[in-house]
Scaffold this active site. Structure first.
Site, PDB file in Angstrom:
ATOM      1  N   TRP A 164       0.829  -1.208   0.000  1.00  0.00           N
ATOM      2  CA  TRP A 164       0.000   0.000   0.000  1.00  0.00           C
ATOM      3  C   TRP A 164       0.860   1.255   0.000  1.00  0.00           C
ATOM      4  O   TRP A 164       0.485   2.267  -0.590  1.00  0.00           O
ATOM      5  CB  TRP A 164      -0.957  -0.026   1.188  1.00  0.00           C
ATOM      6  CG  TRP A 164      -1.756  -1.294   1.233  1.00  0.00           C
ATOM      7  CD1 TRP A 164      -1.872  -2.166   2.272  1.00  0.00           C
ATOM      8  CD2 TRP A 164      -2.533  -1.855   0.159  1.00  0.00           C
ATOM      9  NE1 TRP A 164      -2.662  -3.227   1.924  1.00  0.00           N
ATOM     10  CE2 TRP A 164      -3.080  -3.070   0.626  1.00  0.00           C
ATOM     11  CE3 TRP A 164      -2.797  -1.471  -1.152  1.00  0.00           C
ATOM     12  CZ2 TRP A 164      -3.893  -3.882  -0.160  1.00  0.00           C
ATOM     13  CZ3 TRP A 164      -3.602  -2.283  -1.948  1.00  0.00           C
ATOM     14  CH2 TRP A 164      -4.138  -3.466  -1.447  1.00  0.00           C
ATOM     15  N   ASP A 165       2.024   1.207   0.651  1.00  0.00           N
ATOM     16  CA  ASP A 165       2.960   2.324   0.577  1.00  0.00           C
ATOM     17  C   ASP A 165       3.366   2.595  -0.870  1.00  0.00           C
ATOM     18  O   ASP A 165       3.428   3.744  -1.312  1.00  0.00           O
ATOM     19  CB  ASP A 165       4.212   2.022   1.402  1.00  0.00           C
ATOM     20  CG  ASP A 165       4.056   2.384   2.867  1.00  0.00           C
ATOM     21  OD1 ASP A 165       3.285   3.312   3.175  1.00  0.00           O
ATOM     22  OD2 ASP A 165       4.706   1.750   3.711  1.00  0.00           O
ATOM     23  N   LEU A 166       3.689   1.525  -1.582  1.00  0.00           N
ATOM     24  CA  LEU A 166       4.153   1.690  -2.957  1.00  0.00           C
ATOM     25  C   LEU A 166       3.040   2.201  -3.862  1.00  0.00           C
ATOM     26  O   LEU A 166       3.262   3.068  -4.716  1.00  0.00           O
ATOM     27  CB  LEU A 166       4.707   0.358  -3.468  1.00  0.00           C
ATOM     28  CG  LEU A 166       5.969  -0.126  -2.743  1.00  0.00           C
ATOM     29  CD1 LEU A 166       6.317  -1.549  -3.146  1.00  0.00           C
ATOM     30  CD2 LEU A 166       7.138   0.807  -3.023  1.00  0.00           C
TER      31      LEU A 166
END
Length: 403
Positions: A164-166
């Protein structure tokens, strides 16, 4: 020289961890000049694992490469004013700011916009209400870990990839480009906020997985290494390696049956079960029986033999590899692909990924390691016109660090 569509654009960055830094790395790979404003002793990820043998953060150095690092004492009033001046410095293609700050009111949008009305300000948050959140906690809230792992695993299984960060980082890239288009068309700036939790929930919802739970079957159970709704499984070879085999389409299924020589067995099974395995849903329903039929074929062959037999067969497959194996293969290659090596004075040999968007079949590469604080004086001189005497005073007073 590869195309640099954002050449001439200057982006200021004040963030840490994955989403913000990965977005600004991508912007730099598209040609933007990225100036990273860091606390004078580094942000909370300056020493984050993995580390080199000498204790340098591979994590920080890799995500923040290809940027100009400026170290400023952001707790001092003078340092805060320097940061504001940089972010709002003049220039038609400047005034772009990406951050994920909590508790730095001097970098609030209303404060910065009072100094530059056409600022493009992209803020990455944990949740839309301003609350905290990181990939590990957000992922737990999506429902994914309760679908992940072995079938007989009773509890949640986390994945190690900060997915989700990416994804959030790439949404921030889109936000910057959207802001640039908006400003070019209207002359106006834009304040855009992106919540990590929103990114995760929207992505899962758009796959239909929440709608699925509203159907009579309810919640999805753990699948292990099987592919939900289709046929796909991992198989162990004679030499202890593993391969992933998928048969999503009718053609892929037919190729798998043919190359393994199981046509007669599969035909007999279809007759016995009164089913048709050319239909994807039936392959999924009987996935465990089918897996048991294919398992001996792989168990009797080494990974090299499996690769030779599947080469050119039309079967969709991939070998499992360790991270070290991927790295060694990349170093041994001509490095014309997406993985490239660069040399860093702090990290030694780095394996990094080029911008995966290929233009006319050419990767947009970057090959510039970043040293923390190394560009402090140069950037302050170029952007704010500070002379050597003033820079020396700021350095001696502890307001700026680096070189």
């Amino acid at each position: 020289m590869p195309l640099q569509p954002l050449a001439g654009i200057t982006v200021f960055e004040n963030d840490s961890f994955v989403a913000g830094p990965s977005s600004c790395l991508a912007l730099s790979q598209l040609g933007a000049e990225v100036i990273k404003i860091d606390p004078i002793k580094g942000g909370p990820d300056i020493d984050r694992w993995p580390l080199t043998a000498d204790g340098a953060s591979i994590y920080w150095g890799t995500l923040n490469r290809n940027k100009r690092s400026v170290a400023i004492d952001l707790r001092s009033e003078e340092g805060q004013e320097l940061a504001q001046a940089l972010i709002t410095s003049p220039g038609e293609n400047a005034g772009v700011f990406v951050e994920n700050n909590v508790g730095r009111p001097f970098l609030a949008d209303e404060v910065l916009r009072a100094k530059r009305a056409d600022l493009i300000h992209v803020k990455v948050q944990g949740s839309a209400d301003g609350g905290p959140g990181v990939d590990y906690t957000v992922n737990a809230e999506t429902g994914i870990p309760l679908m992940t792992g072995p079938v007989d695993s009773p509890g949640p299984v986390n994945h190690v990839l900060p997915a989700w960060d990416l994804v959030c980082g790439q949404a921030a890239v889109t936000a910057v480009v959207m802001g640039l288009y908006h400003r070019a068309a209207t002359g106006e700036g834009l304040y855009e906020s992106i919540a990590l939790k929103d990114v995760a929930l929207a992505a899962v919802a758009n796959l239909g997985w929440y709608t699925e739970t509203l159907q009579p079957a309810g919640e999805r159970a753990k699948q292990g290494n099987h592919i939900f709704g289709s046929f796909g499984a991992s198989f162990r070879t004679a030499d202890g390696r593993h391969v992933m085999i998928t048969a999503i389409t009718k053609r892929q299924w037919g190729n798998l049956v043919q190359v393994t020589g199981l046509e007669a067995v599969i035909d007999a099974l279809q007759t016995s079960l009164e089913t048709d395995f050319t239909l994807e849903t039936n392959r999924y329903t009987y996935r465990e029986i089918l897996e048991s039929l294919f398992k001996p074929w792989f168990a009797q062959r080494t990974a090299q033999q499996v690769a030779a037999d599947l080469e050119g067969s039309g079967v969709l497959w991939g070998p499992y590899a360790s991270a070290g194996e991927v790295a060694r293969e990349a170093l041994d290659s001509d490095q014309s692909g997406v993985l490239r090596s660069i040399e860093s004075e702090t990290l030694g040999t780095m394996l990094v990924g080029a911008q995966p968007i290929r233009v006319n079949d050419e990767y947009l590469t970057d090959a510039q390691p970043t040293v923390f604080g190394a560009e402090t004086k140069a950037v302050l001189s170029e952007r704010l016109g500070l002379d050597s005497a003033e820079l020396g005073r700021l350095h001696d007073a502890g307001v700026i660090g680096g070189r």
